[in-house]
Motif scaffolding. Sequence first.
Motif, short mmCIF file in Angstrom:
data_model
loop_
_atom_site.label_atom_id
_atom_site.label_comp_id
_atom_site.label_asym_id
_atom_site.label_seq_id
_atom_site.Cartn_x
_atom_site.Cartn_y
_atom_site.Cartn_z
N LEU A 105 0.84 -1.20 0.00
CA LEU A 105 0.00 0.00 0.00
C LEU A 105 0.87 1.25 0.00
O LEU A 105 0.67 2.17 -0.81
CB LEU A 105 -0.92 0.00 1.22
N ALA A 106 1.85 1.28 0.89
CA ALA A 106 2.74 2.44 0.97
C ALA A 106 3.52 2.62 -0.33
O ALA A 106 3.67 3.75 -0.83
CB ALA A 106 3.70 2.28 2.15
N GLU A 107 4.00 1.53 -0.91
CA GLU A 107 4.80 1.64 -2.12
C GLU A 107 3.94 2.01 -3.33
O GLU A 107 4.40 2.75 -4.21
CB GLU A 107 5.55 0.34 -2.38
N ARG A 108 2.71 1.55 -3.38
CA ARG A 108 1.82 1.94 -4.48
C ARG A 108 1.53 3.44 -4.43
O ARG A 108 1.51 4.11 -5.46
CB ARG A 108 0.51 1.15 -4.41
N ILE A 109 1.33 3.96 -3.23
CA ILE A 109 1.11 5.40 -3.08
C ILE A 109 2.38 6.17 -3.44
O ILE A 109 2.34 7.15 -4.17
CB ILE A 109 0.66 5.72 -1.64
N ARG A 110 3.51 5.70 -2.93
CA ARG A 110 4.78 6.37 -3.22
C ARG A 110 5.07 6.36 -4.72
O ARG A 110 5.55 7.35 -5.29
CB ARG A 110 5.93 5.70 -2.47
N ILE A 116 6.22 6.44 -11.05
CA ILE A 116 6.62 5.08 -11.41
C ILE A 116 5.40 4.32 -11.93
O ILE A 116 4.34 4.33 -11.31
CB ILE A 116 7.23 4.36 -10.19
N GLY A 117 5.55 3.64 -13.06
CA GLY A 117 4.42 2.99 -13.71
C GLY A 117 4.00 1.68 -13.10
O GLY A 117 2.91 1.19 -13.39
N GLY A 118 4.81 1.09 -12.26
CA GLY A 118 4.51 -0.18 -11.63
C GLY A 118 5.77 -0.76 -11.04
O GLY A 118 6.88 -0.29 -11.31
N PHE A 119 5.61 -1.78 -10.21
CA PHE A 119 6.78 -2.42 -9.59
C PHE A 119 6.44 -3.87 -9.25
O PHE A 119 5.28 -4.23 -9.07
CB PHE A 119 7.21 -1.66 -8.33
N PHE A 120 7.47 -4.69 -9.19
CA PHE A 120 7.31 -6.09 -8.80
C PHE A 120 7.68 -6.26 -7.33
O PHE A 120 8.71 -5.75 -6.88
CB PHE A 120 8.20 -6.98 -9.67
N THR A 121 6.83 -6.97 -6.60
CA THR A 121 7.05 -7.21 -5.18
C THR A 121 6.80 -8.68 -4.86
O THR A 121 5.88 -9.29 -5.43
CB THR A 121 6.13 -6.33 -4.32
N ARG A 141 12.86 -16.20 -7.54
CA ARG A 141 11.86 -15.80 -6.56
C ARG A 141 10.65 -15.21 -7.26
O ARG A 141 10.78 -14.47 -8.24
CB ARG A 141 12.45 -14.75 -5.61
N GLY A 142 9.45 -15.54 -6.77
CA GLY A 142 8.22 -15.07 -7.39
C GLY A 142 7.86 -13.65 -6.98
O GLY A 142 8.01 -13.27 -5.81
N TYR A 143 7.38 -12.88 -7.97
CA TYR A 143 6.99 -11.50 -7.72
C TYR A 143 5.63 -11.21 -8.34
O TYR A 143 5.24 -11.86 -9.31
CB TYR A 143 8.02 -10.52 -8.31
N VAL A 144 4.95 -10.22 -7.80
CA VAL A 144 3.65 -9.77 -8.29
C VAL A 144 3.79 -8.34 -8.79
O VAL A 144 4.42 -7.50 -8.13
CB VAL A 144 2.59 -9.82 -7.17
N LEU A 145 3.20 -8.05 -9.95
CA LEU A 145 3.21 -6.68 -10.47
C LEU A 145 2.11 -5.87 -9.80
O LEU A 145 0.94 -6.24 -9.83
CB LEU A 145 3.00 -6.68 -11.98
N GLU A 146 2.49 -4.76 -9.18
CA GLU A 146 1.53 -3.85 -8.56
C GLU A 146 1.62 -2.49 -9.25
O GLU A 146 2.68 -2.08 -9.71
CB GLU A 146 1.83 -3.68 -7.07
N TYR A 147 0.48 -1.81 -9.30
CA TYR A 147 0.40 -0.53 -9.99
C TYR A 147 0.28 0.63 -9.00
O TYR A 147 -0.17 0.45 -7.86
CB TYR A 147 -0.79 -0.52 -10.95
N PRO A 148 0.68 1.83 -9.43
CA PRO A 148 0.60 2.98 -8.52
C PRO A 148 -0.84 3.30 -8.13
O PRO A 148 -1.78 2.97 -8.86
CB PRO A 148 1.23 4.12 -9.33
N LEU A 149 -0.96 3.94 -6.99
CA LEU A 149 -2.28 4.28 -6.44
C LEU A 149 -2.32 5.79 -6.20
O LEU A 149 -1.64 6.30 -5.32
CB LEU A 149 -2.50 3.52 -5.13
#
Length: 221
Positions: A105-110, A116-121, A141-149
Amino acid sequence: MTTFPATAREAVAGIADGATVMLGGFGAAGQPVELIEALIDTGAGDLTVVNNNAGNGDRGLAALIALGRVRRIICSFPRQPDSWHFDRRYRAGEIELELVPQGNLAERIRAAGAGIGGFFTPTGYGTPLAEGKETRVIDGRGYVLEYPLAADYALIAAHTADAAGNLVYRKTARNFGPIMAAAARTTVAQVRAVVPVGGIDPEHVVTPSIYVDRVVRVEAP
C-alpha cells in the motif's frame, strides 16, 4: 501556490461525490479528524477512501463509514476491536474492500507520487491477493506486479506549516502523510501552527510546499 482557507469546511470544498480520497493516519495517529468531519458536513458520498485502517471508534473515518458515505475502501488493516462501523457495513454488503498488504500500500502510493508505472514485489505472491495479477520469477523468486495508487484528494494532518506551505510532522503522526501528499491531485493539510517563511529549518521540511495545495490551522484537534 498553497492557499490558507480560514476553516476546515472551506479547505475541503470541491470534493465531489465519487471522488477518491486518501486519508493520512495510522489508526488515530496522524488522522486528519477535523478535515474528515468537514468532509462529512459537505455531504459528499460514494467515495473511494485510501487509508491504512478502516476507522477507529466513532470519529473521523469511522464516522464517514457509519454514515454510508464510503462506497469502497482500500486499506491494509480493516479489522480491529473498534472498527465496528466498517465491520457492520462490510458484512451487510454495503462497502467494498480492497485489501492491500501494508508495504505494498505504501509503495503503491509512493510510486504514484514518484511517477513510477509499476513495480514487482514478492509480497502476496502465491496467495489469493495475487489472483488475476501479472507475476514473474526473478532470480528464482516469485513476484507480483503492482500498480501505482493515486487520488483526487489527500487529507492529511501535519504539526506545523510555514507561510509557503512546507510541512513538518510530529513523530509517528508522519506515517502516510508525506507519500499521500505527493500522490494526490489536490492535497489539504490541517496543522496546529503556521509560522513565517524561514520559521522551519529547510533541513527539517518533510513535505515541500509544491505538494501542498491548501493548509488550514486547527488550534485544538
